[in-house]
Design a protein around this motif. Structure first.
Motif, mmCIF file in Angstrom:
data_model
loop_
_atom_site.group_PDB
_atom_site.id
_atom_site.type_symbol
_atom_site.label_atom_id
_atom_site.label_comp_id
_atom_site.label_asym_id
_atom_site.label_seq_id
_atom_site.Cartn_x
_atom_site.Cartn_y
_atom_site.Cartn_z
ATOM 1 N N LYS A 106 -11.422 9.076 -14.471
ATOM 2 C CA LYS A 106 -10.393 8.145 -13.987
ATOM 3 C C LYS A 106 -9.593 8.764 -12.842
ATOM 4 N N ILE A 107 -9.270 10.061 -12.985
ATOM 5 C CA ILE A 107 -8.517 10.750 -11.923
ATOM 6 C C ILE A 107 -9.319 10.740 -10.621
ATOM 7 N N SER A 108 -10.631 10.974 -10.735
ATOM 8 C CA SER A 108 -11.495 10.954 -9.551
ATOM 9 C C SER A 108 -11.469 9.577 -8.882
ATOM 10 N N GLU A 109 -11.504 8.518 -9.690
ATOM 11 C CA GLU A 109 -11.454 7.157 -9.146
ATOM 12 C C GLU A 109 -10.127 6.906 -8.425
ATOM 13 N N TYR A 110 -9.033 7.327 -9.061
ATOM 14 C CA TYR A 110 -7.718 7.110 -8.461
ATOM 15 C C TYR A 110 -7.548 7.925 -7.186
ATOM 16 N N MET A 111 -8.087 9.145 -7.167
ATOM 17 C CA MET A 111 -7.993 9.984 -5.973
ATOM 18 C C MET A 111 -8.768 9.376 -4.814
ATOM 19 N N THR A 112 -9.923 8.806 -5.122
ATOM 20 C CA THR A 112 -10.734 8.156 -4.085
ATOM 21 C C THR A 112 -9.983 6.965 -3.501
ATOM 22 N N ARG A 113 -9.365 6.162 -4.397
ATOM 23 C CA ARG A 113 -8.614 4.998 -3.922
ATOM 24 C C ARG A 113 -7.396 5.433 -3.105
ATOM 25 N N GLU A 135 -3.335 1.588 10.398
ATOM 26 C CA GLU A 135 -2.275 0.647 10.748
ATOM 27 C C GLU A 135 -1.283 1.287 11.717
ATOM 28 N N LYS A 136 -0.976 2.562 11.471
ATOM 29 C CA LYS A 136 -0.073 3.276 12.378
ATOM 30 C C LYS A 136 -0.673 3.358 13.779
ATOM 31 N N GLN A 137 -1.955 3.722 13.835
ATOM 32 C CA GLN A 137 -2.620 3.862 15.123
ATOM 33 C C GLN A 137 -2.698 2.522 15.856
ATOM 34 N N ASP A 138 -2.870 1.453 15.108
ATOM 35 C CA ASP A 138 -2.961 0.119 15.709
ATOM 36 C C ASP A 138 -1.592 -0.505 15.963
ATOM 37 N N GLY A 139 -0.530 0.199 15.545
ATOM 38 C CA GLY A 139 0.814 -0.337 15.715
ATOM 39 C C GLY A 139 1.124 -1.500 14.789
ATOM 40 N N LYS A 140 0.445 -1.564 13.632
ATOM 41 C CA LYS A 140 0.613 -2.694 12.717
ATOM 42 C C LYS A 140 1.298 -2.311 11.408
ATOM 43 N N TYR A 141 1.737 -1.062 11.311
ATOM 44 C CA TYR A 141 2.322 -0.598 10.055
ATOM 45 C C TYR A 141 3.665 -1.291 9.807
ATOM 46 N N HIS A 142 3.885 -1.736 8.566
ATOM 47 C CA HIS A 142 5.160 -2.352 8.191
ATOM 48 C C HIS A 142 5.443 -2.090 6.721
ATOM 49 N N LYS A 143 6.596 -1.515 6.469
ATOM 50 C CA LYS A 143 7.046 -1.267 5.095
ATOM 51 C C LYS A 143 8.433 -1.876 4.952
ATOM 52 N N PHE A 186 0.787 -1.225 0.000
ATOM 53 C CA PHE A 186 0.000 0.000 0.000
ATOM 54 C C PHE A 186 0.822 1.279 0.000
ATOM 55 N N GLN A 187 1.910 1.311 0.759
ATOM 56 C CA GLN A 187 2.715 2.530 0.810
ATOM 57 C C GLN A 187 3.290 2.864 -0.564
ATOM 58 N N GLU A 188 3.846 1.852 -1.240
ATOM 59 C CA GLU A 188 4.393 2.065 -2.581
ATOM 60 C C GLU A 188 3.285 2.412 -3.570
ATOM 61 N N SER A 189 2.148 1.748 -3.404
ATOM 62 C CA SER A 189 1.006 2.003 -4.273
ATOM 63 C C SER A 189 0.543 3.450 -4.152
ATOM 64 N N LEU A 190 0.490 3.963 -2.925
ATOM 65 C CA LEU A 190 0.050 5.341 -2.697
ATOM 66 C C LEU A 190 0.950 6.333 -3.412
ATOM 67 N N VAL A 191 2.263 6.102 -3.331
ATOM 68 C CA VAL A 191 3.214 6.991 -4.013
ATOM 69 C C VAL A 191 2.955 6.994 -5.518
ATOM 70 N N CYS A 192 2.736 5.813 -6.086
ATOM 71 C CA CYS A 192 2.477 5.714 -7.531
ATOM 72 C C CYS A 192 1.149 6.362 -7.914
ATOM 73 N N TYR A 193 0.134 6.164 -7.095
ATOM 74 C CA TYR A 193 -1.150 6.826 -7.368
ATOM 75 C C TYR A 193 -0.970 8.340 -7.400
ATOM 76 N N LYS A 232 -4.644 5.976 2.179
ATOM 77 C CA LYS A 232 -4.133 6.851 3.241
ATOM 78 C C LYS A 232 -4.781 6.522 4.578
ATOM 79 N N LYS A 233 -6.101 6.360 4.558
ATOM 80 C CA LYS A 233 -6.831 6.046 5.791
ATOM 81 C C LYS A 233 -6.418 4.684 6.335
ATOM 82 N N HIS A 234 -6.215 3.723 5.422
ATOM 83 C CA HIS A 234 -5.796 2.383 5.841
ATOM 84 C C HIS A 234 -4.417 2.434 6.495
#
Length: 241
Positions: free
Chosen positions: A51-58, A69-77, A18-25, A63-65
């Motif tokens: 399409k831009i609207s769809e990508y922005m929503t995703r 994960e950060k709040q739950d202490g489960k984030y891992h990259k 997800f982190q890498e995906s977010l950067v690419c989006y 970001k929320k996910h």
């Protein structure tokens, strides 16, 4: 280029990277917005905007996910540095975690020593790491170093080198606390803003430069690296070492 970037974002998204995906989006959206500005055809503009609207929503969902994960202490990259790869200076690796609220850092590395058999000065690596912290944008006031003593005749040089770094940091309002242990093996760096970074080779993942006047001697972004893995975690509280 925009289409290829968002295609890569979708692939990474499906692979749960997800982190890498977010950067690419984000990069893909920026590129597509430039295309929209340059397009005269209204029908094409409409399709691009959809399409831009769809990508922005995703991207917002990701970001929320990540934040949850950060709040739950489960984030891992995980970052894989390949053999002879370049572009992995300390600034590039750590910059996104040096937030303004960062004020205290713990470094655990058994090999912050004077010199090893390949003649790379490990103390210089730690010094460069400290320089990065001093430059900000974080406001680091305290650095804790846990390392092991150098073996043999290098111990006195190790201690004098660390004391010199300690004094130099004091001139910038930063306190360096140094502790030695003969039993540590793990390498990790913790920030009091919740980030923890584990590097397989510790701070010593750079290769020896070909010479003192060769490219990469001063600029670590141009210095080839040893193969290693970097794991980044986020926890609610950073424990002291």
């Amino acid at each position: 280029a925009g289409a290829e970037t968002v295609k890569r974002a979708v692939e990474l998204d499906l692979a749960s990277r997800f982190q890498e995906s977010l950067v690419c989006y984000q990069e893909g959206i920026d590129l597509l917005l430039q295309v929209v500005k340059a397009t005269k055809d209204e029908a094409k503009k409409h399709r691009y905007r959809q399409k831009i609207s769809e990508y922005m929503t995703r991207a917002e969902d990701i970001k929320k996910h990540i934040e949850k994960e950060k709040q739950d202490g489960k984030y891992h990259k995980q970052i894989r540095i390949e053999e002879n790869a370049t572009g992995f200076s300390y600034e590039k690796l750590f910059q996104e975690y040096l937030t303004e609220v960062l004020s205290e850092v713990w470094v655990q590395d058994p090999y912050i020593r004077h010199v090893h058999q390949a003649s790379i000065y490990l103390l210089y690596n730690f010094l460069r790491f400290c320089e990065m912290l001093v430059k900000g944008p974080c406001k680091v006031k305290t650095i804790h170093l846990l390392t092991s003593y150098d073996e043999g005749s290098g111990r006195s040089q190790q201690i004098s080198g660390l004391e010199e770094i300690q004094q130099s940091l004091r001139n910038y309002g930063v306190t360096l606390n140094i502790t030695f242990s003969c039993s540590i093996h793990d390498r990790e760096i913790r920030f009091n803003n919740g980030w923890m970074i584990k590097i397989g080779r510790g701070l010593d993942y750079f290769k020896k430069p070909q010479g003192r006047f060769s490219i990469g001697y001063c600029d670590f972004d141009l210095r080839p690296c040893h193969e290693t893995t970097v794991d980044v975690f986020h926890t609610k509280h950073t424990k002291q070492m």
